[in-house]
Design a protein around this motif. Sequence first.
Motif, mmCIF file in Angstrom:
data_model
loop_
_atom_site.group_PDB
_atom_site.id
_atom_site.type_symbol
_atom_site.label_atom_id
_atom_site.label_comp_id
_atom_site.label_asym_id
_atom_site.label_seq_id
_atom_site.Cartn_x
_atom_site.Cartn_y
_atom_site.Cartn_z
ATOM 1 N N ILE A 1 0.872 -1.168 0.000
ATOM 2 C CA ILE A 1 0.000 0.000 0.000
ATOM 3 C C ILE A 1 0.910 1.219 0.000
ATOM 4 C CG2 ILE A 1 -0.315 -0.170 2.526
ATOM 5 C CD1 ILE A 1 -2.857 1.282 -0.015
ATOM 6 N N ASN A 2 0.904 1.949 -1.104
ATOM 7 C CA ASN A 2 1.910 2.987 -1.338
ATOM 8 C C ASN A 2 1.264 4.350 -1.551
ATOM 9 O OD1 ASN A 2 2.986 0.377 -3.309
ATOM 10 N ND2 ASN A 2 4.093 0.929 -1.454
ATOM 11 N N THR A 3 0.679 4.880 -0.489
ATOM 12 C CA THR A 3 0.072 6.194 -0.545
ATOM 13 C C THR A 3 0.218 6.882 0.806
ATOM 14 O OG1 THR A 3 -1.976 7.412 -1.027
ATOM 15 C CG2 THR A 3 -2.213 5.319 0.113
ATOM 16 N N ARG A 4 0.366 8.195 0.805
ATOM 17 C CA ARG A 4 0.360 8.963 2.041
ATOM 18 C C ARG A 4 -1.069 9.137 2.513
ATOM 19 N NH1 ARG A 4 3.462 13.366 3.700
ATOM 20 N NH2 ARG A 4 1.594 13.887 4.902
ATOM 21 N N GLY A 5 -1.314 8.887 3.781
ATOM 22 C CA GLY A 5 -2.648 9.066 4.354
ATOM 23 C C GLY A 5 -3.029 7.854 5.162
ATOM 24 N N PHE A 6 -4.159 7.256 4.808
ATOM 25 C CA PHE A 6 -4.543 6.011 5.465
ATOM 26 C C PHE A 6 -5.337 5.152 4.500
ATOM 27 C CE2 PHE A 6 -8.417 8.424 6.211
ATOM 28 C CZ PHE A 6 -9.434 7.482 6.249
ATOM 29 N N ALA A 7 -5.382 3.880 4.806
ATOM 30 C CA ALA A 7 -6.136 2.911 4.018
ATOM 31 C C ALA A 7 -6.882 2.007 4.987
ATOM 32 C CB ALA A 7 -5.201 2.085 3.132
ATOM 33 N N ILE A 8 -7.970 1.414 4.510
ATOM 34 C CA ILE A 8 -8.697 0.457 5.339
ATOM 35 C C ILE A 8 -8.561 -0.938 4.750
ATOM 36 C CG2 ILE A 8 -10.323 2.203 6.150
ATOM 37 C CD1 ILE A 8 -12.438 0.940 4.282
ATOM 38 N N SER A 9 -8.863 -1.921 5.564
ATOM 39 C CA SER A 9 -8.811 -3.321 5.128
ATOM 40 C C SER A 9 -10.211 -3.813 4.787
ATOM 41 C CB SER A 9 -8.229 -4.198 6.241
ATOM 42 O OG SER A 9 -9.193 -4.402 7.269
ATOM 43 N N PRO A 10 -10.300 -4.918 4.066
ATOM 44 C CA PRO A 10 -11.584 -5.626 4.025
ATOM 45 C C PRO A 10 -11.988 -6.013 5.445
ATOM 46 C CG PRO A 10 -10.044 -6.520 2.407
ATOM 47 C CD PRO A 10 -9.258 -5.596 3.289
ATOM 48 N N THR A 11 -13.249 -6.285 5.651
ATOM 49 C CA THR A 11 -13.724 -6.721 6.965
ATOM 50 C C THR A 11 -13.273 -8.151 7.229
ATOM 51 O OG1 THR A 11 -15.657 -5.293 6.835
ATOM 52 C CG2 THR A 11 -15.764 -7.132 8.390
ATOM 53 N N VAL A 12 -12.793 -8.384 8.449
ATOM 54 C CA VAL A 12 -12.371 -9.724 8.865
ATOM 55 C C VAL A 12 -13.274 -10.186 10.001
ATOM 56 C CG1 VAL A 12 -10.494 -11.113 9.806
ATOM 57 C CG2 VAL A 12 -9.994 -9.269 8.178
ATOM 58 N N LYS A 13 -13.795 -11.411 9.859
ATOM 59 C CA LYS A 13 -14.676 -11.946 10.902
ATOM 60 C C LYS A 13 -14.476 -13.445 11.027
ATOM 61 C CE LYS A 13 -19.559 -12.473 12.225
ATOM 62 N NZ LYS A 13 -19.303 -12.400 13.680
ATOM 63 N N GLU A 14 -13.998 -13.866 12.190
ATOM 64 C CA GLU A 14 -13.891 -15.280 12.555
ATOM 65 C C GLU A 14 -13.197 -16.113 11.476
ATOM 66 O OE1 GLU A 14 -17.468 -16.742 14.924
ATOM 67 O OE2 GLU A 14 -18.308 -14.995 13.877
ATOM 68 N N GLY A 15 -12.070 -15.598 11.001
ATOM 69 C CA GLY A 15 -11.273 -16.337 10.031
ATOM 70 C C GLY A 15 -11.595 -16.063 8.582
ATOM 71 N N TYR A 16 -12.668 -15.354 8.314
ATOM 72 C CA TYR A 16 -13.040 -14.990 6.945
ATOM 73 C C TYR A 16 -12.554 -13.583 6.615
ATOM 74 C CZ TYR A 16 -16.201 -18.882 5.783
ATOM 75 O OH TYR A 16 -16.716 -20.115 5.480
ATOM 76 N N ILE A 17 -11.982 -13.406 5.437
ATOM 77 C CA ILE A 17 -11.724 -12.080 4.886
ATOM 78 C C ILE A 17 -12.900 -11.774 3.969
ATOM 79 C CG2 ILE A 17 -10.172 -10.617 3.539
ATOM 80 C CD1 ILE A 17 -7.882 -12.479 4.314
ATOM 81 N N LEU A 18 -13.777 -10.878 4.420
ATOM 82 C CA LEU A 18 -15.005 -10.568 3.696
ATOM 83 C C LEU A 18 -14.793 -9.368 2.774
ATOM 84 C CD1 LEU A 18 -17.416 -10.921 6.757
ATOM 85 C CD2 LEU A 18 -16.911 -12.664 5.020
ATOM 86 N N ARG A 19 -15.804 -9.068 1.983
ATOM 87 C CA ARG A 19 -15.709 -7.917 1.089
ATOM 88 C C ARG A 19 -15.608 -6.631 1.910
ATOM 89 N NH1 ARG A 19 -21.653 -6.494 -1.318
ATOM 90 N NH2 ARG A 19 -20.388 -4.819 -2.195
ATOM 91 N N THR A 20 -14.988 -5.639 1.323
ATOM 92 C CA THR A 20 -14.837 -4.359 2.001
ATOM 93 C C THR A 20 -16.200 -3.682 2.151
ATOM 94 O OG1 THR A 20 -12.685 -4.155 0.910
ATOM 95 C CG2 THR A 20 -13.553 -2.190 1.993
ATOM 96 N N SER A 21 -16.464 -3.151 3.326
ATOM 97 C CA SER A 21 -17.748 -2.539 3.631
ATOM 98 C C SER A 21 -18.002 -1.304 2.764
ATOM 99 C CB SER A 21 -17.800 -2.137 5.105
ATOM 100 O OG SER A 21 -18.842 -1.220 5.363
ATOM 101 N N GLU A 22 -19.128 -1.299 2.066
ATOM 102 C CA GLU A 22 -19.505 -0.140 1.251
ATOM 103 C C GLU A 22 -19.760 1.086 2.131
ATOM 104 O OE1 GLU A 22 -19.547 0.132 -1.996
ATOM 105 O OE2 GLU A 22 -19.141 -1.968 -2.493
ATOM 106 N N ASP A 23 -20.330 0.861 3.310
ATOM 107 C CA ASP A 23 -20.588 1.990 4.216
ATOM 108 C C ASP A 23 -19.286 2.656 4.654
ATOM 109 O OD1 ASP A 23 -23.305 1.528 4.050
ATOM 110 O OD2 ASP A 23 -23.417 0.392 5.914
ATOM 111 N N LEU A 24 -18.275 1.842 4.927
ATOM 112 C CA LEU A 24 -16.985 2.401 5.338
ATOM 113 C C LEU A 24 -16.316 3.123 4.176
ATOM 114 C CD1 LEU A 24 -15.517 -0.430 7.599
ATOM 115 C CD2 LEU A 24 -16.710 1.643 8.295
ATOM 116 N N LEU A 25 -16.444 2.582 2.976
ATOM 117 C CA LEU A 25 -15.886 3.255 1.802
ATOM 118 C C LEU A 25 -16.563 4.604 1.583
ATOM 119 C CD1 LEU A 25 -15.592 0.227 -0.664
ATOM 120 C CD2 LEU A 25 -13.717 1.391 0.522
#
Length: 312
Positions: free
Chosen positions: A173-197
């Motif tokens: 991840i090569n940008t100044r600022g911040f980035a978020i991750s996809p949602t993680v729940k109980e071992g699953y990497i889920l799709r990134t939350s549209e609300d958070l985006l």
Amino acid sequence: MLMKHIVDAYEVLDSTYVTGEKVKEYLLGIKPDANIEVYELVGPKGSTDMLKVRIPGTRGKMNGGDAPTIGLLGRLGGIGARPERIGFVSDGDGALCAVALAAKLLDMQNKGDFLEGDVFISTHICPDAPTAPHDPVPFMGSPVEMSQVNREEVSPELDAILSVDTTKGNRVINTRGFAISPTVKEGYILRTSEDLLDLMQITTGKLPYVFPLALQDITPYGNDVHHINSVLQPCTATNAPVVGVAITAETMVPGCATGATHASDVEEAARFMLEVAKAFGKGQCKFYDEEEYARLIKLYGDLKHFQTLGNE
């Protein structure tokens, strides 16, 4: 706007003499009746001061309500690497963000602005943490184990978690600022939350950045595999959905580097987290799709074994 709180918190934290009690004094100076807990946590390489701030919402569980509770966790090894390095290290940005958020929320209540859901904020204060070798750049170590911090910060009361951590020692991840991750729940990497985006676009005025996760990034420390850093470690200790908030840079910056904190980047991440806390307590921000997650469980079973150290 949290810039004043970022600057004030930095002045408190950037000291060889800083302790959890001094941070507590700073926050009580904003709101004398604030619910703040500080205590020493001893680990294999020393000790650190745990800091917990509980901010009740108008419909939160602390007041007998049913509004959901969000955890805002500042992840780090330490805010300083003394005596090896003099000053506030890059790794300390997670703690800086968390303390500034606590200050802002307490100040908001003084001015009559209350969130609907409870907010739990936690981090730890260590001005002399060890450093640790890591590829491609050195990490900050920690006097305590990650599992110890998880036990202190991650509790059943939390319905969702934002975990903020400096995440500059990588090439993914090569940008100044911040980035978020996809949602993680109980071992699953889920799709990134549209609300958070959506909230990220609104608070930054830019297109959102999402950093990639490998499955090993969401497993516990201690299993001898590479992790991007500790930003997703809370997901190993909870059933609640977890999203990482990574404070980032265009270049690789060691966690133990001093002079590498950018106040505007930390403020931007904190402002985003504040807006998420507002929306989540009102039931207007979902971290994941419950029906889709249930479908995944039905089709593929649970993946909770990825929350463990596994089998040798």
